[in-house]
Design an enzyme around this catalytic site. Structure first.
Site, PDB file in Angstrom:
ATOM      1  N   THR D  44     -18.021   3.245   5.129  1.00 55.50           N
ATOM      2  CA  THR D  44     -17.968   4.571   5.729  1.00 55.50           C
ATOM      3  C   THR D  44     -18.396   5.650   4.734  1.00 55.50           C
ATOM      4  OG1 THR D  44     -16.146   3.808   7.089  1.00 55.50           O
ATOM      5  CG2 THR D  44     -16.451   6.187   6.951  1.00 55.50           C
ATOM      6  N   HIS D  47     -22.067   5.901   4.672  1.00 50.92           N
ATOM      7  CA  HIS D  47     -22.583   6.653   5.829  1.00 50.92           C
ATOM      8  C   HIS D  47     -22.471   8.157   5.583  1.00 50.92           C
ATOM      9  CE1 HIS D  47     -23.345   3.322   8.529  1.00 50.92           C
ATOM     10  NE2 HIS D  47     -22.176   2.791   8.205  1.00 50.92           N
TER      11      HIS D  47
END
Lengths: 351, 351, 351, 351
Positions: D44, D47
């Site tokens: 994450t 990202h």
């Protein structure tokens, strides 16, 4: 808002209860203050009134009793956002610690460090009661006030009945006090097939039928095990809901349970119970569950939904309504066991 | 194929067993005939040898004993298609009726009309044994013969351990006979955290450590409840695996169980057991499970998979191997409790 | 007993069905022969009548159709003991193999080698039908004949509804054909709270309300997701019971499901369905269950108990009754979707 | 204690991250302040670094990243009693609201109003991080520091594997990133039988074998469905652990799942996935579970117990260790997917 209020309390070690004038409780940032609408008397309150051995070990006077109730939020602490002044509420009165093993694995109802409002902390037999906001249960307005006052014991019944499969299952309720009677209604509402019950008290046997029991046996005059085995082709019932705490009833319940069945025990025996573990549990492959309190808060969700959907008619359970000051009459009536649930109104009966 | 065979039987009411020459059993269309490779002696066989009260009520001589075994299929009935001659097999020796309530709801292991090969019907202490094809369990060749001979008691252990969550759970095994010892190995293989055990016999305590127990208490010299509560920060264990049938061990097990825990009872007490239901079951919100036999056939699937994956080292459990004719020596050794699992080879030891 | 009988069959590849004169089936030692009282037409029968792509791949003419029925046992094989001549029965028409992995772990309803009477073997659109005794379900005389004829689809509904918790749960039934309608009744009988439904057909929407639905949405004129989220305070329903097989309905159902909810899928889509797995399953922590057939035989036990206890009123579901020879009229009526369950009487309507 | 600290933050919309000097957070009465020992970089975080579409919708700069970490409590709020200064801790970084339906029924991990520290609130890529005391997980000193820094993703793996039965079950892990690899180790530690895996990256395939996988297929060169069906006698695996989020892998996983099996989905697809619901879910009677986060706090209990019992060897998963200021190198290495878990030490590496 008044500064003082009246409350029904155990003021000192010994029998009886007293009405006192107290300060309205001040609340912390995560608490709410509830103006009590109606309170209901629990069997536990009778034990405390009578000052039995259990009470002497557990209760530290002075303390205000009362843990079954409903009311309206009067004030909220500054960090409270999920509920607000004016909300019609009840509450889970068991306060869990949040950090013991049970609290950490979704079993807060059996918290190792539980404290109970109305037992360990000042309760709802008063005009106002202070409760942590997390424990408040906001009520749908569709739920009538007198039902809202007995969600604590109704939750015991729902917790017990729904602790395993019940739809399409035969059941035996041993002991038809208020929670036993509610269990019959809950079991029927949740699709149980034949519901058997045992009860020595004639009045309660009649109520059991009203609540939906198919057949009620008086174990003093008939053998419930023989009768249930006959009625089930020798198989026994799928589910035992033990509500009596009576050793003989518990033993009969186990004998009437089918192999592979579920025995959910809520009634509180006052002594050790000799069990035929081989025949009644091991060879039967039975599952026995101890049931305590209400699951936090699955039971509250289920109970509210059942009530809101109109699945439960609890009217036969209710007895008289009275002001808090008439508590002596209320406790006297309950001592003889026939009064149903008596509601007391600390702020007056008229609604 | 020979027409006759030797078999170890209870030929008449009374103590002892006898070797007899019998006809090899003829089989029906849905049966198979198995040539026995190795048979293992169960505690139940000892009871029958000794002709105790239970045996007197249950056993109808003459009957061939033996319900723990492995072998090779010799012949199959004409309607049998799932197994074939030459298959290496064991079998579930509990025959269920198929139509009682329990059989109909996936609980065939507690069938109301169960009959057991080796108890009610001629068993596997013989050169050949007849078994319904449905009950045959075909074995992966990866499973060694001596392990294959004790799948019946290993299945008891697997059934008990896997009757609820075990991964990441603390456990207490009360009683370290063969099934208790296997339970320790199974619990560890399935991810259990600390495994405690209690056992009075020194040799078995040493075996318990070998099987993976973290700490073994001799309840004659130490208080297991105190020790386990200390070791778990006052919480108790998540899972009790009761393997002793001893009332004191059962009571200690319940006291050492945490609130919300699981107690799975396999050991067979010979009398009623007084339980403190309030403190040990109800207030604890405990789940108590009676365990009997093996789930048909989930337990067999699980057990085979655990063995095939190499998760279980059962070598320390095995004692001597002998021919069927030396049964007196085998039973004598087992009576003193230190012999582990003794295997008998009705068709000779050499493989 | 007659030597021949009439039967409604697919005699050759192609559209339509034919009445034929056949030998009454001879039975094996573990079979029974049932004299059919009433048979009901399933959606599957319509597919076979129409000879769609699925039928062309699965059906091997000639074969007698019919898998929903009740009747009386006419004759039993010599090894049959659990039922007897004269018993009023229905049957589970899925025959499981008994030895695949699923059969071995209590999932016989999804047997890898299943054969279905009325699809793969001659069925109950005939005066007599042959069935293995294990698959016979003996009926309580309290269950009316027309209900007894539709236990197969009622079992689908019971299996779906009781595949998880339903008491005190909100539910959405997508698709109100016969099984969807029955699911509404079953959910209500088992204590579900608000039951929502979606259905494009006006007649079926009216039936859904009759069966106990709280609110029925026509997805062609209203957005069911928006409506259900509004009615549940933005939370969504606890349980989705998918009965339509329609991709749009499936997607709407998932959008209307709450986080942590259960989606039980019975309806059969005819193509792949694109799912928003992230938002609708993964981030939601949803549980999705494929439902097929009836659990053998838990579903039968549950369904019988619900009927016997009077929990289910299925009268609104029934359409016309007719002799087997009027099958063309029956199939024509069903093709337009408004006829409810049509019963055919191979041995004549008068009882 | 210093007044300021360095933190790795997204300071404004757009690609990249920045080191900033910030005030050490002040804490409220129910919070604790943790001095961060080691932080780990999650997919994450990559990202967010790359500022993809999801990040643009979710992240509101400025915010400090970091939600996988361990550290030592520096200071506690005045109402905190369950933990104290000096405790070695990690934390559940998902903050649940406590009053939505999911929070009320034991599903706090899918709270409707979740906020995540390190995503929505300042996280642990800093010298200090502020966390509510309820979310702190006190660590056993037996757990090594580098393991303690990755409990967040390990918890994902444990949550997925233990979402259903795993002991004695065959499993398929689709996708061998860090969580997939941990899932293999967890499954083996919890008694799973054969574990299959699929992975396109050669380095990760080698790691999968190290973690205990029995057989790893490269789906670019071999058909995993064919291979798994062959290896399981045509039955398929009992459990699918989907860790890739790749539509093709998901579809293959479902095809390789046995009837009655469990598919637990954790990987995040970036688009809708067309599923063959009929063959892969409905006719199979499969159970599909969406898995998100970690159960609060059952997963933490299980994970800690598995680590403490020495059941998990995660060493092969670890990559480099570096100071916070070398974040660019760390993120660059991870972008190519071969670096394992990289740990950053905001307060310096030397322990």
């Amino acid at each position: 808002m008044p500064a003082t209020m009246k409350a029904l309390r155990k003021t000192h070690a010994g029998k009886g209860l007293q009405i006192e004038k107290l300060q309205v409780p001040s609340i912390g940032p995560t608490d709410v203050l509830v103006r009590v609408r109606a309170s209901s008397i629990c069997g536990t309150d009778l034990h405390i009134y009578g000052w039995d051995r259990w009470s002497q070990g557990r209760i530290h006077p002075p303390v205000t009793l009362g843990h079954e109730f409903c009311g309206v939020i009067e004030r909220t602490g500054e960090e409270v956002s999920a509920v607000k002044t004016g909300d019609f509420v009840s509450a889970e009165m068991h306060l869990n610690c949040g950090h013991c093993r049970q609290c950490r694995v979704g079993q807060a109802h059996i918290c190792q460090n539980v404290r109970i409002i109305g037992i360990d902390l000042d309760g709802a037999f008063a005009e106002f009661v202070k409760i942590p906001a997390t424990n408040i249960w906001k009520l749908d307005p569709a739920i009538p006030e007198h039902y809202a006052a007995i969600l604590d014991p109704l939750g015991n019944a729902v917790h017990t009945v729904l602790a395993g499969a019940i739809a399409g299952q035969t059941a035996l309720v041993t002991g038809c006090g208020p929670i036993g009677l509610m269990s019959i209604a809950v079991a029927k509402a949740c699709g149980s097939a034949t519901v058997f019950a045992t009860e020595t008290n004639e009045h309660r046997r009649a109520l059991a039928i009203k609540m939906g029991a198919h057949s009620v046996v008086n174990p003093l005059t008939e053998d419930p095990v023989k009768k249930i085995l006959e009625a089930t082709g020798g198989t026994g019932v799928d589910v035992l809901l033990e509500m009596s705490g009576n050793p003989a009833a518990i033993q009969q319940g186990f004998k009437a349970l089918r192999a592979g069945g579920r025995a959910s025990l809520l009634g509180i025996p006052t002594e050790n119970v000799p069990l035929d573990l081989v025949q009644d549990v091991i060879f039967k492959g039975a599952t026995v569950q101890g049931i305590y309190g209400r699951r936090m808060y699955e039971t509250w969700v289920q109970m509210t939904a059942l009530l809101k959907a109109g699945h439960l008619n609890l009217e036969p359970l209710f007895g008289e309504r009275m002001g808090l000051e008439n508590f002596e009459a209320a406790f006297a009536k309950l001592q003889n066991g026939l009064a149903g649930k008596i509601l007391m109104y600390p702020n007056g009966i008229q609604g």
